[in-house]
Design an enzyme around this catalytic site. Sequence first.
Site, PDB file in Angstrom:
ATOM      1  N   ILE A 124       0.896  -1.158   0.000  1.00 32.28           N
ATOM      2  CA  ILE A 124       0.000   0.000   0.000  1.00 32.28           C
ATOM      3  C   ILE A 124       0.935   1.208   0.000  1.00 32.28           C
ATOM      4  O   ILE A 124       1.538   1.526   1.013  1.00 32.28           O
ATOM      5  CB  ILE A 124      -0.925   0.025   1.219  1.00 32.28           C
ATOM      6  CG1 ILE A 124      -1.817  -1.221   1.236  1.00 32.28           C
ATOM      7  CG2 ILE A 124      -1.798   1.282   1.204  1.00 32.28           C
ATOM      8  CD1 ILE A 124      -2.721  -1.315   2.434  1.00 32.28           C
ATOM      9  N   PRO A 125       1.107   1.862  -1.147  1.00 39.29           N
ATOM     10  CA  PRO A 125       2.268   2.742  -1.354  1.00 39.29           C
ATOM     11  C   PRO A 125       2.162   4.119  -0.713  1.00 39.29           C
ATOM     12  O   PRO A 125       2.078   5.142  -1.406  1.00 39.29           O
ATOM     13  CB  PRO A 125       2.352   2.831  -2.877  1.00 39.29           C
ATOM     14  CG  PRO A 125       0.932   2.716  -3.315  1.00 39.29           C
ATOM     15  CD  PRO A 125       0.283   1.743  -2.363  1.00 39.29           C
ATOM     16  N   CYS A 126       2.217   4.171   0.609  1.00 41.28           N
ATOM     17  CA  CYS A 126       2.174   5.468   1.287  1.00 41.28           C
ATOM     18  C   CYS A 126       3.417   6.301   0.975  1.00 41.28           C
ATOM     19  O   CYS A 126       3.408   7.525   1.159  1.00 41.28           O
ATOM     20  CB  CYS A 126       2.009   5.285   2.795  1.00 41.28           C
ATOM     21  SG  CYS A 126       3.190   4.186   3.565  1.00 41.28           S
ATOM     22  N   HIS A 127       4.479   5.659   0.472  1.00 42.59           N
ATOM     23  CA  HIS A 127       5.677   6.427   0.109  1.00 42.59           C
ATOM     24  C   HIS A 127       5.429   7.310  -1.111  1.00 42.59           C
ATOM     25  O   HIS A 127       6.220   8.211  -1.395  1.00 42.59           O
ATOM     26  CB  HIS A 127       6.850   5.478  -0.164  1.00 42.59           C
ATOM     27  CG  HIS A 127       6.609   4.483  -1.258  1.00 42.59           C
ATOM     28  ND1 HIS A 127       5.869   3.332  -1.067  1.00 42.59           N
ATOM     29  CD2 HIS A 127       6.992   4.466  -2.562  1.00 42.59           C
ATOM     30  CE1 HIS A 127       5.821   2.642  -2.188  1.00 42.59           C
ATOM     31  NE2 HIS A 127       6.489   3.322  -3.118  1.00 42.59           N
TER      32      HIS A 127
END
Length: 276
Positions: free
Chosen positions: A241-244
């Site tokens: 889950i690409p919070c970056h």
Amino acid sequence: MTDLSPAYHYQVIARALEVIDDAGPALTLDALAQRMNMSPAHFQRVFSQWVGVSPKRYQQYLTLGHARRLLADRHTLLGTALESGLSGTGRLHDLFLTWEAMSPGDYARGGEGLEIKWGWFDSPFGPALAMATHKGICGMGFADEMGAEVALEDLVRRWSRASYIEDPMAIRPLVDAAFGGQATALHLVGAPFQIKVWEALLSIPSGHVTTYADIADAIGHPAAHRAVGTAVGRNPISFLIPCHRALRRDGGLGGYRWGLSRKRAMLAWEAARTEM
């Protein structure tokens, strides 16, 4: 672990970030390799095997200004992405991800009756802690910044009433598939507002970024920038889950629970692979 493992590669990248930041953009490849106590040939090999581009090209992605360039050139408008059906079940960009959210009742019970298996794994971004239920990966974090014990406690206390079993072999196929870009199932464990934010994150293509404000707009809460930032920071499944890929409106990196150096490395890694 050989010196050609993904974890070794990431350790080199993490050290290179510190050197690049200290020395500035004028640092040559030979000088960078020397500062890393490596020969230019070995340095070239490690970088190329990790991301597929030369160290000189990759150094451009590691600079502090790269996030702002990403925001200018690859800014994903999440409203459009969500309307196009890029979230939810089915293929999600570079990974085949399907996801299911825990019911509100199960979430309120703190995972009571849920069995979670966990283990430590080699990954492209250093040692990774992964957790999974019978439905899919429900937790992923990294230990370099905070230590293995704190990282484990951080994920465990999210579902304090679940039963935890250390069994890396049982969940290795899920983890290998996730980092290998193959079919992977996720089991999202969070409050309804958090699930909406994480769904929006899943709509950001690899190599692209968006802003916290855009996420707030996309989920129908345009004034909830701060709450969105908190939900992004509470994402339990790092990288997948690409919070970056969420940045401040001005192009600043914002925060990242697992360390800003890792966030920059992830953005650089994805940008370089997108342009290959």
